[in-house]
Write a protein that holds these residues in place. Structure first.
Motif, PDB file in Angstrom:
ATOM      1  N   UNK A 199       0.832  -1.205   0.000  1.00 55.99           N
ATOM      2  CA  UNK A 199       0.000   0.000   0.000  1.00 55.99           C
ATOM      3  C   UNK A 199       0.871   1.261   0.000  1.00 55.99           C
ATOM      4  N   UNK A 200       1.982   1.192   0.748  1.00 59.48           N
ATOM      5  CA  UNK A 200       2.836   2.371   0.897  1.00 59.48           C
ATOM      6  C   UNK A 200       3.523   2.762  -0.409  1.00 59.48           C
ATOM      7  N   UNK A 201       3.978   1.762  -1.191  1.00 58.56           N
ATOM      8  CA  UNK A 201       4.709   2.077  -2.426  1.00 58.56           C
ATOM      9  C   UNK A 201       3.814   2.747  -3.465  1.00 58.56           C
ATOM     10  N   UNK A 202       2.503   2.599  -3.330  1.00 57.15           N
ATOM     11  CA  UNK A 202       1.582   3.279  -4.239  1.00 57.15           C
ATOM     12  C   UNK A 202       1.557   4.786  -3.967  1.00 57.15           C
ATOM     13  N   UNK A 203       1.905   5.152  -2.754  1.00 55.81           N
ATOM     14  CA  UNK A 203       1.955   6.571  -2.374  1.00 55.81           C
ATOM     15  C   UNK A 203       3.357   7.129  -2.591  1.00 55.81           C
ATOM     16  N   UNK A 204       4.353   6.372  -2.157  1.00 58.34           N
ATOM     17  CA  UNK A 204       5.750   6.780  -2.292  1.00 58.34           C
ATOM     18  C   UNK A 204       6.563   5.539  -2.664  1.00 58.34           C
ATOM     19  N   UNK A 205       7.097   5.532  -3.890  1.00 60.35           N
ATOM     20  CA  UNK A 205       7.835   4.355  -4.355  1.00 60.35           C
ATOM     21  C   UNK A 205       9.099   4.119  -3.532  1.00 60.35           C
ATOM     22  N   UNK A 206       9.563   5.163  -2.848  1.00 65.16           N
ATOM     23  CA  UNK A 206      10.746   5.037  -2.001  1.00 65.16           C
ATOM     24  C   UNK A 206      10.329   4.609  -0.594  1.00 65.16           C
ATOM     25  N   UNK A 207       9.649   3.488  -0.512  1.00 62.98           N
ATOM     26  CA  UNK A 207       9.186   2.942   0.765  1.00 62.98           C
ATOM     27  C   UNK A 207       9.894   1.623   1.021  1.00 62.98           C
ATOM     28  N   UNK A 219       7.971   1.975   6.254  1.00 65.17           N
ATOM     29  CA  UNK A 219       8.472   3.349   6.298  1.00 65.17           C
ATOM     30  C   UNK A 219       8.478   3.957   4.901  1.00 65.17           C
ATOM     31  N   UNK A 220       7.873   5.144   4.784  1.00 64.94           N
ATOM     32  CA  UNK A 220       7.951   5.931   3.558  1.00 64.94           C
ATOM     33  C   UNK A 220       9.124   6.885   3.738  1.00 64.94           C
ATOM     34  N   UNK A 221      10.101   6.791   2.841  1.00 62.00           N
ATOM     35  CA  UNK A 221      11.373   7.481   3.036  1.00 62.00           C
ATOM     36  C   UNK A 221      11.604   8.579   1.989  1.00 62.00           C
ATOM     37  N   UNK A 222      12.677   9.335   2.225  1.00 64.09           N
ATOM     38  CA  UNK A 222      13.148  10.267   1.214  1.00 64.09           C
ATOM     39  C   UNK A 222      12.523  11.646   1.204  1.00 64.09           C
ATOM     40  N   UNK A 223      11.859  12.055   2.281  1.00 61.51           N
ATOM     41  CA  UNK A 223      11.271  13.398   2.323  1.00 61.51           C
ATOM     42  C   UNK A 223      12.333  14.391   2.786  1.00 61.51           C
ATOM     43  N   UNK A 224      12.662  15.382   1.981  1.00 62.09           N
ATOM     44  CA  UNK A 224      13.724  16.329   2.336  1.00 62.09           C
ATOM     45  C   UNK A 224      13.324  17.342   3.405  1.00 62.09           C
ATOM     46  N   UNK A 232       1.856  14.361   2.698  1.00 67.31           N
ATOM     47  CA  UNK A 232       1.378  13.014   2.350  1.00 67.31           C
ATOM     48  C   UNK A 232       0.907  12.213   3.554  1.00 67.31           C
ATOM     49  N   UNK A 233       1.062  12.786   4.738  1.00 67.42           N
ATOM     50  CA  UNK A 233       0.723  12.045   5.954  1.00 67.42           C
ATOM     51  C   UNK A 233      -0.741  11.634   5.985  1.00 67.42           C
ATOM     52  N   UNK A 234      -1.641  12.546   5.647  1.00 68.90           N
ATOM     53  CA  UNK A 234      -3.063  12.221   5.708  1.00 68.90           C
ATOM     54  C   UNK A 234      -3.429  11.112   4.728  1.00 68.90           C
TER      55      UNK A 234
END
Length: 266
Positions: A199-207, A219-224, A232-234
């Motif tokens: 589910x997470x990779x659909x929101x952020x591929x860097x998960x 973990x969704x990663x890579x947010x500067x 994207x939290x909500x």
């Protein structure tokens, strides 16, 4: 009430006004009764002017001088306590942060500053108790071999409390070079974590999945920046887990190594 210079000044002004009004009424009464001759009236007016003008101006001058002295002292106190604000914000050890807040709530000067530090100490003391309880509950949760959905949900909530309290309010790390994570979920097994990862990779591929403290975190990663993570939290809460939260990588897990099944926080 009289510790405030402005209040003292106001009551002294009021005092002199009352004296002036009473003096006017007394003089008027004596003149009307005919018991005050012109010479005595002139002496009385001279004395009255000395009291009201000389004494009043001298008193107000002293008050204004004290007011500036107090203001200068307040500025110095603010500068002194500002150093401790950064210490509290940057402190990673929960117990030390609590002790700093307690110290400042005691030594802060009376007034709004002391009230603010006391309120903060009361708040962080309550959160620290919840943090200790969450740590104890996490150890109990880890001993459960086949947890129910409700138990898993409670474990995630306890883990969230621990992670958030162990994350300092601020960091000396350069904000531009910081990386932020969204912790979407935590599972006791890798299979459950993989379900959340899909589910997470659909929101952020860097998960990815990071194992920390016996729990497999999605973990969704890579947010500067924190702002980008918050944007994207909500969505993560709606599509992955309603208890998802944000952490700074440097304080949540500074060293991450590759394991056989997933990444591992060292």
């Amino acid at each position: 009430m009289l510790s405030n210079t402005g209040t003292v000044s106001f009551y002294l002004y009021l005092f002199f006004i009352v004296i002036g009004l009473l003096s006017i009424f007394i003089v008027y009464y004596l003149i009307k009764k005919g018991t005050l001759d012109p010479d005595k009236l002139e002496n009385f007016l001279t004395y009255f002017k000395w009291v009201i003008i000389t004494l009043a101006i001298s008193t107000v001058t002293l008050i204004v001088t004290d007011l500036f002295k107090e203001r200068d002292q307040d500025i110095k106190e603010l500068q002194y306590f500002d150093k401790y604000v950064n210490d509290v914000k940057n402190e990673e050890r929960p117990l030390v942060r609590l002790q700093l807040a307690k110290y400042l709530s005691i030594v802060a000067p009376s007034g709004e500053m002391k009230k603010s530090w006391t309120n903060y100490y009361d708040t962080i003391k309550r959160e620290y108790k919840e943090y200790i309880k969450a740590q104890i509950d996490l150890k109990k949760d880890s001993a459960i071999k086949n947890p129910t959905p409700d138990q898993l949900k409670q474990k995630e909530e306890n883990q969230r409390k621990v992670d958030l309290f162990e994350t300092p309010l601020s960091s000396t790390t350069n904000e531009n070079n910081a990386e932020w994570f969204i912790i979407a979920a935590g599972n006791t097994d890798i299979d459950g974590a993989n379900i959340n990862l899909e589910k997470a990779v659909k929101i952020n591929h860097n998960s990815s999945i990071i194992k920390k403290g016996g729990s497999f975190r999605t973990v969704l990663m890579g947010y500067p920046s924190k702002i980008e993570a918050e944007s994207q939290l909500q969505k993560v809460r709606n599509e992955v887990n309603p208890m998802s939260y944000i952490v700074r990588k440097a304080t949540w897990c500074n060293t991450i190594e590759k394991g056989s099944e997933c990444l591992i926080c060292k």
